[in-house]
Design a protein around this motif. Structure first.
Motif, PDB file in Angstrom:
ATOM      1  N   PHE A  18      42.643  43.354  37.120  1.00  0.00           N
ATOM      2  CA  PHE A  18      43.625  43.897  38.061  1.00  0.00           C
ATOM      3  C   PHE A  18      44.710  44.672  37.318  1.00  0.00           C
ATOM      4  O   PHE A  18      45.113  45.762  37.733  1.00  0.00           O
ATOM      5  CB  PHE A  18      44.244  42.768  38.885  1.00  0.00           C
ATOM      6  N   LYS A  21      43.630  47.944  36.342  1.00  0.00           N
ATOM      7  CA  LYS A  21      43.234  48.727  37.521  1.00  0.00           C
ATOM      8  C   LYS A  21      41.721  48.963  37.595  1.00  0.00           C
ATOM      9  O   LYS A  21      41.251  50.010  37.996  1.00  0.00           O
ATOM     10  CB  LYS A  21      43.979  50.064  37.559  1.00  0.00           C
ATOM     11  N   TYR A  23      39.338  47.980  39.676  1.00  0.00           N
ATOM     12  CA  TYR A  23      39.143  47.415  41.009  1.00  0.00           C
ATOM     13  C   TYR A  23      37.675  47.220  41.355  1.00  0.00           C
ATOM     14  O   TYR A  23      37.347  46.337  42.150  1.00  0.00           O
ATOM     15  CB  TYR A  23      39.837  48.283  42.054  1.00  0.00           C
ATOM     16  N   HIS A  27      36.100  43.878  42.839  1.00  0.00           N
ATOM     17  CA  HIS A  27      35.306  43.910  44.061  1.00  0.00           C
ATOM     18  C   HIS A  27      33.939  43.250  43.848  1.00  0.00           C
ATOM     19  O   HIS A  27      33.492  42.448  44.672  1.00  0.00           O
ATOM     20  CB  HIS A  27      35.139  45.360  44.523  1.00  0.00           C
TER      21      HIS A  27
END
Length: 95
Positions: A18, A21, A23, A27
């Motif tokens: 996180f 970044k 993501y 996910h």
């Protein structure tokens, strides 16, 4: 380790992803956890969950538990059906 298992990340790794970044990694990790949870829920529904317990721990030792145990096994039902037919024939001859 399969490719599905490779997407799973632990808490510290998710925090780092996180912060960086990343993501997509987050996910994929979330999807993997949801997939495992869905498998755990679907196995009992589909009667594919295997557990190491004795029959009496599942059904209990009571008339109702024994009845449920017998009801879940076709071969016991078949034996009971044959016994019932034989008893009916014997009682029919006696009367």
């Amino acid at each position: 380790m399969s490719s599905k298992e490779g997407t799973y990340q632990k808490g510290a790794d998710e925090t780092a992803a996180f912060s960086a970044k990343e993501y997509i990694k987050l996910h994929l990790s979330t999807l993997r956890k949801v997939d495992v949870f869905a498998d755990l829920l679907n196995q009992p529904i589909q009667n594919t969950l295997k557990v190491k317990t004795k029959w009496y721990e599942i059904y209990g030792i009571s008339p109702q538990g024994i009845f449920e145990f017998c009801r879940d096994r076709w071969w016991i039902q078949l034996i009971m059906y044959i016994i019932t037919l034989l008893l009916g024939a014997i009682i029919g001859k006696l009367i």
